[in-house]
Structures are given as C-alpha cells and as structure tokens.
Design a protein around this motif. Structure first.
Motif: not given
Length: 580
Positions: A350-378
């Motif tokens: 369900r976690y991967f289904d919820d994160l899915r965008l576009g036509s690509a199949p549900a696939s794993p996203i490393p947790v650190y990469r997901l959290l890194k994407a929303v951290e402040a530029p500093s």
C-alpha cells in the motif's frame, strides 16, 4: 517484550551458542619462540584486506577504563603502544604501562597455574620491552593505528595460544568463578533465576552514539537508582539475557559491503530502524530490499515489480521493529512495533501504491532519498521524530505525520535547483504529498481520492488551480523560452496559498504569452479554457489550507507531467519549453 524478542532472536540465530567467545577479525599473529623471542609479525589479511575472523575470548567493556583481553587484544594492551603519546606527568600513572600490566596479569597467572610452555613464552615476551619494540618496528610507524587485533602463536605452531585447550579451560573457569560471585534474581527478560548483569554490553553502530559503543540499559548515576540498589540491580536482567539482546542488535547493526546496516534503515542523522522476524532470514532480506533498496535491488525490481510481496507460508510469523537513536554514551528507543510478516507485506504494498505517480508501476523508493527530497536547502533535515513516525506509519499502514506535508510544500515553494535532478526531486516531493493526503484521517465518510496521473474529470478546486498554474507556466515557457526565472520560481508559493492575489495577474500575463507562442500557444489557450471551465463561478479562493495546498501541488504535477509525456511521445513539432 522488546528485550525478550531480541534475546529469542539471538538464541534462534546461534549468536549466544558460545557466550565466552566472540568472532573478531584477528589482523596479525605475533610469532614468538619457545623462549619468548620475537620471530615475525604475520598478517592474516585476505583479498578484501581484512583480518581473519576467529573466536577470541570475549573482550571486556571499556571506554576510558582500563580492561584487558585474555591472550588477545590490540597493540595498546599487548605492546604498550600509543600513537603520539605524551610523556607521563610526574605522579601520574602512565596509561601505556597500566594497559600492558592489565594484559600481562592474567597471562602470568595462567602460566603459573598451568605450567603451559606456550603461556610461559607469552609471559616472557610481554615482560621484555626490547622484544615488544621489535614487533612495532616490523611495520612502518604510520601504519599502526592501535586498533589492530593481535594474537600469539609459538614456534612452528598454527593454533593461536588463546585457542589451546589448557588456555581455554582457564578462561572458562575464571569466567565461571566471576559469574558465580554475582547477585542472583529472577530475570525480567527470561523469567528465570540467574546472575544479574551489573552492567550491560555496549551497542555499536548506532548513529551519533560513541564509536566504542553505547548503552541501551544503564544506571550510571544515583539519580537513576532506587531502594539502595546499584547499576543493573535496579532492573534485574541476567548475564545471558543482557548479552543476548546486545548480540542481536549488534548483528543487525553490522555494516556490510552493500549496506551501512546489515538489517537496518537509516532515518535522519541520528536514528536507525532495525527489524527482525520469527520467519526466516530470506523474509527479512526481502522486506529490507523493499524498504531500503540498493542499486542492485532497484535493477531487479525493474524486471520483476513487487515480486515477493505476494502471500506466503510464513506470513503469520511475528515481525518486530525498533528505532534506536544515539546520544553520546546512551541509546534511546524512539519506536517499538510488533506485527505479522503478512500484515507488513500488505502495508508495504500500500505504501508504494500511495507513492505511485504516472504510468510507471509501483516500485521501491529508498526512505533516505524520499526524506532528503523534502529537507531544507541548508541541509537541515526533518526532525528525527518525523522520520521515525513516517517509516513506522508505512509499516503499520497508519497516516503519515502532517509535518511531512508541510515540509514537502515548503520545499516546493522555493525556486527549483537548476540541475538535471530537479524533475526527479519534484516527483519525490509530490509523491510524498499524494501519499500523505491519501492517509490523512477524514471527519466525513468519503475518503479523499488522489489519482496516480492526470484526472481531467476532477473538479476539486485546488486540484484544478494546480493544473491551471502548470498551463500558465507552460505558456510562458513556450513564449519566452530561455528564462532566468519562471512564474513557478516567483509565484508558486503565493498561488498555492492565496490564489486570489496571484491568478488574476498571471491570467493577464498569459494573454501576452499566448500571442507570442504561435500554434502551440493557441493549443495551450484552448487547454487553459478547458481547465478554467472546471472552476466554480468564484474561481479563486482567498486562502487554501494545508491539505488544499497539497492538492494544488498534485494537480500542478499531473498537468506538467502530461505536457512532458505528450512532448516526449508524440509531439516532435511542438517547441521545446523550459523544463523548470
């Protein structure tokens, strides 16, 4: 319960089969003659440059205290070595001498007790400073670090001295005598009577904790004690149980060639989630590869999406997860979770289904990469509490913390970085927004629906406004091409928070942009009209709340990606617009 589960893991995986010994890489054998003279320093390093793993008598706990190993230890104890050591001040004990004496004392006692020739040879060598210095001279001085593990072999022998039957018997007897002197009580972990561990072994590898190790359970000050009890007697845990839970965690926190943690997921800078099951190592490996995939895992999943998450025979087995955070000499438990393997698999899907965008199949996203994407530029990341709650929610199937939504929106309001990773970063941020919105609890009975890709039938006002903003951005890009700053750079934050203050001005600008954009401009004008037709009479609300801002971002991303898809798939004649 947590310590009991960890102790069970250690027993089931054979980590406590030999509690008096631990497997460590021995870097060098010091070969000496029967008279204790230095012969050679022999490296045991293999092709990977690491020493040969072998059982050695379990080393004592130490930080600033002096505590020596039994017939095997590092150069600080075996050779009185200290890199760039200052001379000892008058009236103070030289630590180099104190360490050597601590190591020599049991060797001398064992040699006198057993009359073992090899033990006597080691005693003679340790007592001779000139012979010890020969060992240090056998390597360049800069090569010594002080952390190498050293053991002894005598004459032409191949068995290290510490593994000889007579020496092993002495070690086991001495350990048993020491254990017998301890206070006995009912163990809180096993429920059986045993000798209480006054101090517990250290955990190693916890982020931000001391490299030498930190305690999960400790009573090191009077303020933590009660009823006249000292240290471990305040919460009686037997010596075997204390060793068991620490061995289990240290095994899972161990670094491997592919991962920082053998069975853990890094959360932020100071915390790690480790998990284990009562199923099998293969099930643990599967779950880890989904929650924290390596590059090899990602390549494999590209060929076989979601392989292994289907129901299996072991799905009813227990699953455990604990999040640990380091703080100098202590380790804190941020989260503790029990479930079943099958339920965790379902929640991960369900976690991967919820994160899915576009036509690509549900696939794993490393947790650190997901959290890194929303951290402040500093570079300042999310608080450890948010990261812990997010991963815990993914495993439990619970709502994500609202702070994730706020952090992702804050990051979207900033001008995008001018690099080739921006499109991927935008996808990760919007994916997190979408997943958070889908999981937010609702006061009504109708859950929020957020589609995977562009939904032209969605008339939700914030979603449509996001689509409209993407159309206006596209118009500007086609008309003006090379831009130092797009409307996204200047107006995205204001448009998503206070639409009424921004959109009238952007619509006026779009008329000028359309006149300069040629045939593509006329097509985009038609698209703009179709989108605006979905808006109510009062098109632009004064304020959007946090959830509506999230829908705005999703609508913007869906429309923007639809433009990318059209251009990449079937519109070679369409002018290339700015990708930012």
């Amino acid at each position: 319960m947590m310590l009991t589960a960890l102790n069970d893991f250690a027993r089931e995986r054979g980590l406590t089969d030999d509690p008096l010994y631990e497997v460590k890489p021995v870097d060098f054998f010091i070969r000496i003659s029967a008279k204790g003279k230095f012969v050679s320093l022999e490296s045991t390093a293999g092709e990977d440059g690491r020493g040969k793993p072998m059982p050695v008598p379990r080393l004592p706990q130490r930080s600033v205290n002096i505590a020596a190993g039994f017939f095997a230890d590092n150069p600080k104890y075996v050779l009185a070595y200290e890199k760039d050591a200052p001379a000892a001040k008058a009236g103070r004990v030289d630590k180099r001498v104190a360490r050597l004496e601590a190591f020599l004392k049991p060797v001398r006692e064992v040699a006198a007790e057993t009359k073992d020739a090899e033990a006597r040879a080691v005693e003679s060598f340790l007592s001779n400073e000139a012979e010890r210095n020969k060992v240090l001279a056998a390597r360049d001085g800069e090569e010594w670090t002080g952390s190498e593990m050293l053991a002894f072999v005598v004459g032409d022998g191949t068995v290290p001295v510490h593994q000889r039957p007579a020496i092993r018997a002495c070690w086991e007897r001495r350990s048993g005598e020491k254990l017998a002197k301890g206070r006995r009580a009912v163990c809180l972990v096993t429920g059986q009577e045993g000798v209480v561990a006054v101090t517990h072994p250290k955990l190693k590898g916890v982020p931000e904790a001391q490299p030498a190790g930190a305690s999960l359970v400790s009573f090191n000050a009077p303020a933590f004690e009660s009823h006249g009890l000292e240290q471990g007697n305040n919460a009686p845990i037997s010596e075997p149980a204390a060793l068991g839970y620490v061995l289990a965690l240290n095994d899972m926190l161990k670094r491997t060639e592919q991962r920082r943690f053998r069975q853990g997921i890094l959360l932020g800078d100071d915390s790690v989630l480790v998990f284990w099951t009562r199923a099998s190592p293969s099930e643990e490996s599967l779950l880890l590869s989904w929650m924290d995939p390596t590059e090899e895992d990602l390549r494999r999943f590209a060929e076989s999406p979601l392989h292994g998450l289907e129901p299996g025979a072991l799905d009813d087995r227990a699953f455990y997860a604990v999040t640990l955070a380091g703080n100098a000499g202590r380790v804190a438990v941020r989260d503790w979770f029990e479930s079943r393997v099958g339920a965790v698999k379902q929640n991960i899907r369900r976690y991967f289904d919820d994160l899915r965008l576009g036509s690509a199949p549900a696939s794993p996203i490393p947790v650190y990469r997901l959290l890194k994407a929303v951290e402040a530029p500093s570079g300042r990341g999310l608080s450890p509490d948010v990261a812990t709650r997010m991963v815990g929610a993914a495993l439990r199937g619970h709502p994500f913390p609202r702070q994730l939504l706020a952090a992702a929106l804050d990051r979207l309001r900033l001008p995008p970085a001018d690099d080739r990773f921006e499109r991927e970063q935008l996808r990760l941020r919007v994916a997190l927004i979408k997943a958070t919105l889908l999981r937010l609890p609702r006061s009504g009975t109708t859950p929020l629906e957020v589609s995977v890709s562009l939904d032209k039938n969605n008339t939700t006002q914030p979603y449509v406004l996001g689509r409209l903003f993407a159309v206006l951005e596209r118009l500007q890009g086609v008309a003006l091409k090379d831009l130092n700053a797009t409307i996204r750079d200047r107006y995205f934050g204001a448009a998503s928070r206070n639409p009424v203050t921004v959109f009238p001005r952007l619509l006026q600008l779009s008329v000028h942009h359309a006149s300069k954009a040629g045939e593509t401009g006329r097509w985009l004008e038609r698209t703009k009209g179709e989108v605006m037709a979905l808006l109510p009479a009062d098109r632009f609300p004064r304020v959007l709340d946090l959830e509506d801002q999230g829908l705005f971002a999703v609508g913007y991303y869906h429309q923007r990606e639809a433009f990318f898809t059209k251009r990449e798939a079937s519109a070679p004649a369409e002018p290339d617009a700015s990708a930012s």
